[in-house]
Design a protein around this motif. Sequence first.
Motif, PDB file in Angstrom:
ATOM      1  N   TYR A   2     -21.945  -8.491 -18.652  1.00 36.95           N
ATOM      2  CA  TYR A   2     -23.202  -8.027 -18.089  1.00 36.95           C
ATOM      3  C   TYR A   2     -23.404  -6.538 -18.373  1.00 36.95           C
ATOM      4  N   CYS A   3     -24.635  -6.174 -18.555  1.00 39.17           N
ATOM      5  CA  CYS A   3     -24.987  -4.775 -18.771  1.00 39.17           C
ATOM      6  C   CYS A   3     -24.688  -3.985 -17.504  1.00 39.17           C
ATOM      7  N   ASN A   4     -24.035  -2.840 -17.661  1.00 42.52           N
ATOM      8  CA  ASN A   4     -23.719  -2.056 -16.467  1.00 42.52           C
ATOM      9  C   ASN A   4     -24.866  -1.134 -16.055  1.00 42.52           C
ATOM     10  N   ALA A   5     -25.984  -1.211 -16.779  1.00 44.56           N
ATOM     11  CA  ALA A   5     -27.151  -0.416 -16.388  1.00 44.56           C
ATOM     12  C   ALA A   5     -28.181  -1.281 -15.669  1.00 44.56           C
ATOM     13  N   CYS A   6     -28.499  -2.449 -16.268  1.00 38.70           N
ATOM     14  CA  CYS A   6     -29.537  -3.283 -15.646  1.00 38.70           C
ATOM     15  C   CYS A   6     -28.965  -4.568 -15.053  1.00 38.70           C
ATOM     16  N   GLY A   7     -27.694  -4.893 -15.369  1.00 38.39           N
ATOM     17  CA  GLY A   7     -27.037  -6.032 -14.747  1.00 38.39           C
ATOM     18  C   GLY A   7     -27.364  -7.383 -15.366  1.00 38.39           C
ATOM     19  N   PHE A  16     -25.048  -3.149 -27.568  1.00 39.38           N
ATOM     20  CA  PHE A  16     -26.216  -2.624 -26.868  1.00 39.38           C
ATOM     21  C   PHE A  16     -26.812  -3.733 -26.015  1.00 39.38           C
ATOM     22  N   CYS A  17     -27.330  -3.359 -24.871  1.00 38.67           N
ATOM     23  CA  CYS A  17     -28.026  -4.315 -24.030  1.00 38.67           C
ATOM     24  C   CYS A  17     -29.385  -4.589 -24.660  1.00 38.67           C
ATOM     25  N   SER A  18     -29.691  -5.885 -24.846  1.00 36.27           N
ATOM     26  CA  SER A  18     -30.969  -6.223 -25.480  1.00 36.27           C
ATOM     27  C   SER A  18     -32.119  -6.094 -24.487  1.00 36.27           C
ATOM     28  N   HIS A  19     -31.801  -5.891 -23.213  1.00 33.04           N
ATOM     29  CA  HIS A  19     -32.846  -5.773 -22.194  1.00 33.04           C
ATOM     30  C   HIS A  19     -33.271  -4.328 -21.983  1.00 33.04           C
ATOM     31  N   CYS A  20     -32.288  -3.439 -21.852  1.00 31.62           N
ATOM     32  CA  CYS A  20     -32.642  -2.053 -21.566  1.00 31.62           C
ATOM     33  C   CYS A  20     -32.163  -1.076 -22.641  1.00 31.62           C
ATOM     34  N   GLY A  21     -31.373  -1.572 -23.616  1.00 32.35           N
ATOM     35  CA  GLY A  21     -30.927  -0.701 -24.695  1.00 32.35           C
ATOM     36  C   GLY A  21     -29.726   0.144 -24.335  1.00 32.35           C
ATOM     37  N   ASN A  22     -29.141  -0.104 -23.174  1.00 25.28           N
ATOM     38  CA  ASN A  22     -27.966   0.653 -22.752  1.00 25.28           C
ATOM     39  C   ASN A  22     -26.787   0.369 -23.686  1.00 25.28           C
ATOM     40  N   VAL A  23     -26.004   1.393 -24.017  1.00 27.98           N
ATOM     41  CA  VAL A  23     -24.808   1.205 -24.830  1.00 27.98           C
ATOM     42  C   VAL A  23     -23.724   0.608 -23.955  1.00 27.98           C
TER      43      VAL A  23
HETATM   44 ZN   LIG Z   1     -29.319  -3.434 -19.708  1.00 27.40          ZN
END
Ligand SMILES: [Zn+2]
Length: 105
Positions: A2-7, A16-23
């Motif tokens: 899971y993305c640690n920025a948007c979850g 990279f998170c495909s939802h928010c672009g977080n590395v």
């Molecule tokens: Zn994200």
Amino acid sequence: MYCNACGKAIAEDGRFCSHCGNVVGIPPAPKRLMRSRVDRKIGGVCAGLAHYLDLDVSLVRILWFFITFACGIFPGIVAYILGWIIIPEEPLFLPVAASQQPVTS
Ligand SMILES: [Zn+2]
């Protein structure tokens, strides 16, 4: 994982998170041949080679010394000067990956 920025759920091997672009995670630093700033005797070529090849700096210098003398000095000196010109100097401040920092807490 899971993305640690948007979850949101992202691919296991995704960087990279495909939802928010977080590395996600620490991307491995590309290994580049660079002349050393801190470990140099002349131009840092041997130190740079040693770092790149994961060898001991002294070993590389000794090898360079023997190869230079075995080939009749001139080719070794020319190769060193070429390396000095061609190989870029490492940046003043190397980006330190978070995973390489010692955990002090
Ligand atoms: Zn994200």
